[in-house]
Write a protein that holds these residues in place. Structure first.
Motif, PDB file in Angstrom:
ATOM      1  N   LYS A 189      90.878  16.511  23.833  1.00 59.82           N
ATOM      2  CA  LYS A 189      90.591  15.102  24.061  1.00 59.82           C
ATOM      3  C   LYS A 189      89.457  14.855  22.877  1.00 59.82           C
ATOM      4  CE  LYS A 189      89.366  15.678  28.438  1.00 59.82           C
ATOM      5  NZ  LYS A 189      89.771  16.981  28.681  1.00 59.82           N
ATOM      6  N   VAL A 190      89.788  13.633  22.460  1.00 62.57           N
ATOM      7  CA  VAL A 190      88.988  13.004  21.298  1.00 62.57           C
ATOM      8  C   VAL A 190      87.586  12.416  21.774  1.00 62.57           C
ATOM      9  CG1 VAL A 190      89.025  11.573  19.315  1.00 62.57           C
ATOM     10  CG2 VAL A 190      90.990  13.088  19.959  1.00 62.57           C
ATOM     11  N   ILE A 191      86.694  12.637  21.675  1.00 64.66           N
ATOM     12  CA  ILE A 191      85.350  11.945  22.012  1.00 64.66           C
ATOM     13  C   ILE A 191      84.717  11.445  20.886  1.00 64.66           C
ATOM     14  CG2 ILE A 191      83.014  12.727  22.979  1.00 64.66           C
ATOM     15  CD1 ILE A 191      84.376  15.009  24.330  1.00 64.66           C
ATOM     16  N   PRO A 192      84.411  10.142  20.899  1.00 64.42           N
ATOM     17  CA  PRO A 192      83.610   9.491  19.977  1.00 64.42           C
ATOM     18  C   PRO A 192      82.239   9.680  20.067  1.00 64.42           C
ATOM     19  CG  PRO A 192      83.995   7.802  21.550  1.00 64.42           C
ATOM     20  CD  PRO A 192      84.901   9.063  21.978  1.00 64.42           C
ATOM     21  N   ARG A 193      81.615  10.238  19.004  1.00 58.53           N
ATOM     22  CA  ARG A 193      80.135  10.272  18.735  1.00 58.53           C
ATOM     23  C   ARG A 193      79.685   9.219  18.022  1.00 58.53           C
ATOM     24  NH1 ARG A 193      78.281  14.909  22.197  1.00 58.53           N
ATOM     25  NH2 ARG A 193      76.722  13.403  22.050  1.00 58.53           N
ATOM     26  N   PHE A 194      78.348   8.698  18.334  1.00 57.47           N
ATOM     27  CA  PHE A 194      78.016   7.780  17.275  1.00 57.47           C
ATOM     28  C   PHE A 194      76.359   8.199  16.656  1.00 57.47           C
ATOM     29  CE2 PHE A 194      80.029   6.147  21.007  1.00 57.47           C
ATOM     30  CZ  PHE A 194      81.094   5.545  20.548  1.00 57.47           C
ATOM     31  N   LEU A 213      79.535  10.711  27.656  1.00 56.99           N
ATOM     32  CA  LEU A 213      80.990   9.964  27.301  1.00 56.99           C
ATOM     33  C   LEU A 213      80.941   8.715  27.767  1.00 56.99           C
ATOM     34  CD1 LEU A 213      83.669  10.838  26.310  1.00 56.99           C
ATOM     35  CD2 LEU A 213      84.196  11.182  28.749  1.00 56.99           C
ATOM     36  N   THR A 214      81.645   8.161  26.794  1.00 57.08           N
ATOM     37  CA  THR A 214      81.697   6.680  27.003  1.00 57.08           C
ATOM     38  C   THR A 214      83.417   6.353  27.488  1.00 57.08           C
ATOM     39  OG1 THR A 214      82.271   6.283  24.659  1.00 57.08           O
ATOM     40  CG2 THR A 214      80.085   5.413  25.590  1.00 57.08           C
ATOM     41  N   GLY A 215      84.116   7.387  27.038  1.00 55.65           N
ATOM     42  CA  GLY A 215      85.668   7.498  26.987  1.00 55.65           C
ATOM     43  C   GLY A 215      86.258   7.920  26.103  1.00 55.65           C
ATOM     44  N   TYR A 216      87.604   8.736  26.301  1.00 53.08           N
ATOM     45  CA  TYR A 216      88.207   9.469  25.499  1.00 53.08           C
ATOM     46  C   TYR A 216      89.067   8.539  24.559  1.00 53.08           C
ATOM     47  CZ  TYR A 216      86.905  13.547  28.291  1.00 53.08           C
ATOM     48  OH  TYR A 216      86.296  14.388  28.965  1.00 53.08           O
ATOM     49  N   VAL A 217      89.085   8.639  23.179  1.00 50.26           N
ATOM     50  CA  VAL A 217      89.915   7.839  22.535  1.00 50.26           C
ATOM     51  C   VAL A 217      91.410   7.769  22.674  1.00 50.26           C
ATOM     52  CG1 VAL A 217      90.527   7.395  19.993  1.00 50.26           C
ATOM     53  CG2 VAL A 217      88.163   8.394  20.496  1.00 50.26           C
ATOM     54  N   GLY A 218      91.831   6.790  22.936  1.00 47.98           N
ATOM     55  CA  GLY A 218      93.361   6.606  23.133  1.00 47.98           C
ATOM     56  C   GLY A 218      94.084   7.345  24.478  1.00 47.98           C
ATOM     57  N   ASP A 219      93.087   7.487  25.306  1.00 46.59           N
ATOM     58  CA  ASP A 219      93.696   8.273  26.812  1.00 46.59           C
ATOM     59  C   ASP A 219      92.753   7.800  27.806  1.00 46.59           C
ATOM     60  OD1 ASP A 219      94.480  10.032  28.447  1.00 46.59           O
ATOM     61  OD2 ASP A 219      94.284  11.767  27.237  1.00 46.59           O
ATOM     62  N   ALA A 273      93.945   7.615  30.999  1.00 44.16           N
ATOM     63  CA  ALA A 273      93.914   8.293  32.124  1.00 44.16           C
ATOM     64  C   ALA A 273      93.096   9.256  32.181  1.00 44.16           C
ATOM     65  CB  ALA A 273      95.411   8.679  32.145  1.00 44.16           C
ATOM     66  N   ALA A 274      92.887  10.056  31.105  1.00 44.88           N
ATOM     67  CA  ALA A 274      91.845  11.165  31.114  1.00 44.88           C
ATOM     68  C   ALA A 274      90.522  10.676  31.402  1.00 44.88           C
ATOM     69  CB  ALA A 274      92.181  11.930  29.716  1.00 44.88           C
ATOM     70  N   THR A 275      90.194   9.336  30.629  1.00 43.28           N
ATOM     71  CA  THR A 275      88.876   8.807  31.085  1.00 43.28           C
ATOM     72  C   THR A 275      88.750   8.372  32.404  1.00 43.28           C
ATOM     73  OG1 THR A 275      88.805   7.964  28.643  1.00 43.28           O
ATOM     74  CG2 THR A 275      87.506   6.593  30.324  1.00 43.28           C
ATOM     75  N   ALA A 276      89.654   7.975  32.886  1.00 41.37           N
ATOM     76  CA  ALA A 276      89.406   7.715  34.717  1.00 41.37           C
ATOM     77  C   ALA A 276      89.070   8.737  35.277  1.00 41.37           C
ATOM     78  CB  ALA A 276      90.761   6.987  35.046  1.00 41.37           C
ATOM     79  N   ARG A 277      89.993   9.956  34.863  1.00 40.20           N
ATOM     80  CA  ARG A 277      89.594  11.193  35.590  1.00 40.20           C
ATOM     81  C   ARG A 277      88.208  11.802  35.355  1.00 40.20           C
ATOM     82  NH1 ARG A 277      94.881  12.191  33.910  1.00 40.20           N
ATOM     83  NH2 ARG A 277      94.211  13.638  32.111  1.00 40.20           N
ATOM     84  N   ALA A 278      87.689  11.609  34.245  1.00 39.34           N
ATOM     85  CA  ALA A 278      86.554  12.140  33.792  1.00 39.34           C
ATOM     86  C   ALA A 278      85.181  11.239  34.333  1.00 39.34           C
ATOM     87  CB  ALA A 278      86.389  12.104  32.172  1.00 39.34           C
TER      88      ALA A 278
END
Length: 559
Positions: A216-221, A400-406, A408-413
């Motif tokens: 899963k792709v996690i954006p970091r700022f 985590l703010t949310g996975y990029v382009g996913d 469904a995975a964000t909702a589970r996380a």
């Protein structure tokens, strides 16, 4: 204070302006970009050595200047701020320079690793829309990373640039060194001075293992990551005099948040080595290393070493490990502490001055104290009773703010109110008014092989293509060196012969699976176990292989 991202990326969930203002006001975020942090470091510590790696070194000034020149060269190649660049580079100075070149140019590294296979790289390139691919020619072992990158360009439409370090780029790629040498420093600085990157822009895409095959792709700022790394360094007892050793791939989250960024932020020296234990011991002695870290197989290899040269390791002030800190401290003769961390934004450890009981029997306290912690009944949002074991959830300035382009995975996380589910079981021990994390086990299907965390879905899909296999499932099995390895439970087709490890591995590699994901043991069974509701009982498979290994070990000691 930065008010908004300058180069927003589709599919990235950003913090709101109100949330950002809150974290800035509380000092949790640093209003600076990673590139500017390195420029400040060069102005402050100039000719002091920043990074040392197997006989080579760069000062802070050289690190800054080389990354300036490469950043400008990448822009002149036609890349733009906000573009993504795949990384397959090792634990080298060139990797540090390339990462910071991207940070300065506003290009977002996709932090993959050299041993990702073709299937993973193609899927990641499509998911992230990557335009560039940076590879280290001598980092692929038996895999020709340059040829693989060239093939990938023909397969993924967005990929247009290949940059090759430490090897011949060939006709269709660009040489890393040539890009730097052909870019005058003055022109580079003039070009980069025109950029206005916000500290709230995406700095990189970090990858996280998951219960599905593709990471899963996690954006970091910029702002949050600089604050995160600063807090981690201070919790670990680092200062300007520290010398820190890192032995695993630098593009890992641990390689950057624990090793690379503290070097830039507080001026400590970073020593890079391979994973060989004698090489690590030599590096500690030669450079008077003060801070070490084992994420993966390093600590077990040290414990298995027959002749630990304790007299040569006296410079060490602390060594961090995922577990077994007490045993490691007894072996090394220096303070050791259990750590805990995940790419989704939480790290914890007991500081060096903490009592041995807290360093050994807990996993510390969060490095960033503004993290809120919660223990819930796994699979629910129901809080557990005081003192009980539950799934650790957290929320804080770097979570985590949310996975990029996913989505469904964000909702589970995430929980309904934005806490990140770790999938790990803890209890909280209150001592002197502070909450200390005590790891109790895992509630995930992931496998953690020497620090490489991966899911099993893609492995199982490919195993299902094998002509002898009716059903194949993969679970973690305990291992004294790597922590965990993958075990495949196979149900065979009638009359079929089971493949051995080598045969199955070759089959999976031929279908593009990464080498480190290959099962390292095969168990043939008549049928897969199921739970009371008819779902696969992975816990039963894990228990079965653990019991088998224990029985084999016991039998071996009796002979």
């Amino acid at each position: 204070m930065a008010t908004a991202p300058v180069y927003p990326i589709d599919g990235v969930p950003y913090r709101t302006d109100a949330e950002a203002a809150d974290w800035f006001s509380r000092g949790c975020w640093i209003d600076r970009t990673a590139g500017d942090a390195l420029r400040v470091a060069a102005a402050t510590w100039g000719d002091r050595q920043a990074i040392v790696a197997r006989g080579t070194a760069v000062t802070f000034r050289q690190f800054d200047e080389r990354s300036e020149r490469l950043a400008a060269a990448l822009l002149e190649l036609g890349l733009s701020p906000g573009d993504r660049a795949m990384f397959q580079m090792g634990n080298e100075i060139e990797t540090a320079v390339a990462l910071f070149a991207c940070y300065k140019a506003g290009i977002v590294p996709v932090c993959s690793v050299p041993h990702y296979g073709r299937a993973e790289m193609a899927a990641l390139a499509r998911l992230t829309g990557a335009r560039a691919h940076l590879v280290q020619a001598d980092a692929g072992g038996s895999t020709d990373l340059v040829a693989s990158a060239q093939d990938l360009r023909g397969e993924v439409a967005s990929l247009s640039k290949t940059i090759v370090a430490r090897g011949d780029p060939g006709g269709r790629a660009h040489g890393y060194e040539a890009l730097i040498e052909d870019m005058p420093l003055a022109r580079a600085r003039s070009l980069l001075a025109r950029l206005r990157i916000s500290s709230r822009d995406v700095m990189k895409f970090q990858l996280s293992g998951g219960s599905t095959g593709l990471p899963k792709v996690i954006p970091r700022f910029h702002a949050e990551y600089l604050g995160h790394a600063r807090d981690w360094a201070l919790q670990f007892g680092k200062d300007e005099t520290s010398v820190c050793l890192w032995s695993l791939p630098m593009v890992h989250n641990g390689g950057q948040v624990w090793a690379l960024f503290p070097t830039v932020l507080i001026g400590c020296m970073l020593v890079l080595s391979g994973t060989g234990i004698d090489e690590i011991f030599d590096a500690i002695a030669a450079h008077r290393v003060t801070h070490g870290m084992s994420i993966g197989p390093i600590a077990p290899k040290i414990l298995a070493h027959r002749n630990i040269p304790r007299a040569r390791l006296g410079s060490l002030r602390i060594f961090g490990t995922m577990n077994r800190a007490a045993a490691l401290e007894a072996a090394l003769g220096i303070p050791c502490a259990n750590v805990y961390g995940l790419t989704e934004g939480l790290v914890s450890i007991a500081p060096p001055q903490a009592p041995a009981e807290r360093r050994h029997q807990t996993n510390g306290t969060p490095a960033t104290p503004q993290n809120d912690l919660r223990l819930v009944v796994p699979g629910t949002e129901q809080a557990v009773a005081e003192g009980a074991v539950g799934e650790l959830c957290f929320r804080g300035p770097s979570s985590l703010t949310g996975y990029v382009g996913d989505p469904a995975a964000t909702a589970r996380a995430l929980t309904a109110d934005g806490y990140v589910r770790t999938g790990d079981l803890f209890r909280l021990s209150v001592r002197d008014g502070e909450r200390w994390l005590v790891f109790q086990g895992r509630d995930k299907d992931n496998i953690d092989r020497g620090g490489e965390k991966f899911g099993v879905e893609d492995i199982e899909v490919l195993i299902g293509l094998h002509p002898s296999v009716a059903d194949g499932r993969v679970v973690a099995m305990p291992d004294p060196i790597m922590g965990e390895r993958a075990c495949a439970f196979l149900v065979l087709k009638p009359g079929a012969r089971a493949p051995d490890i080598a045969e199955l591995g070759a089959f999976l590699l031929s279908h593009g699976l990464a080498t480190f994901k290959r099962p390292e043991r095969i168990e043939v069974i008549d049928q897969q176990p199921v739970t009371g509701v008819g779902k696969l009982d992975r816990a039963a498979l894990r228990a079965r292989i653990a019991e088998t290994l224990s029985r084999e070990q016991h039998a071996g000691t009796q002979r």
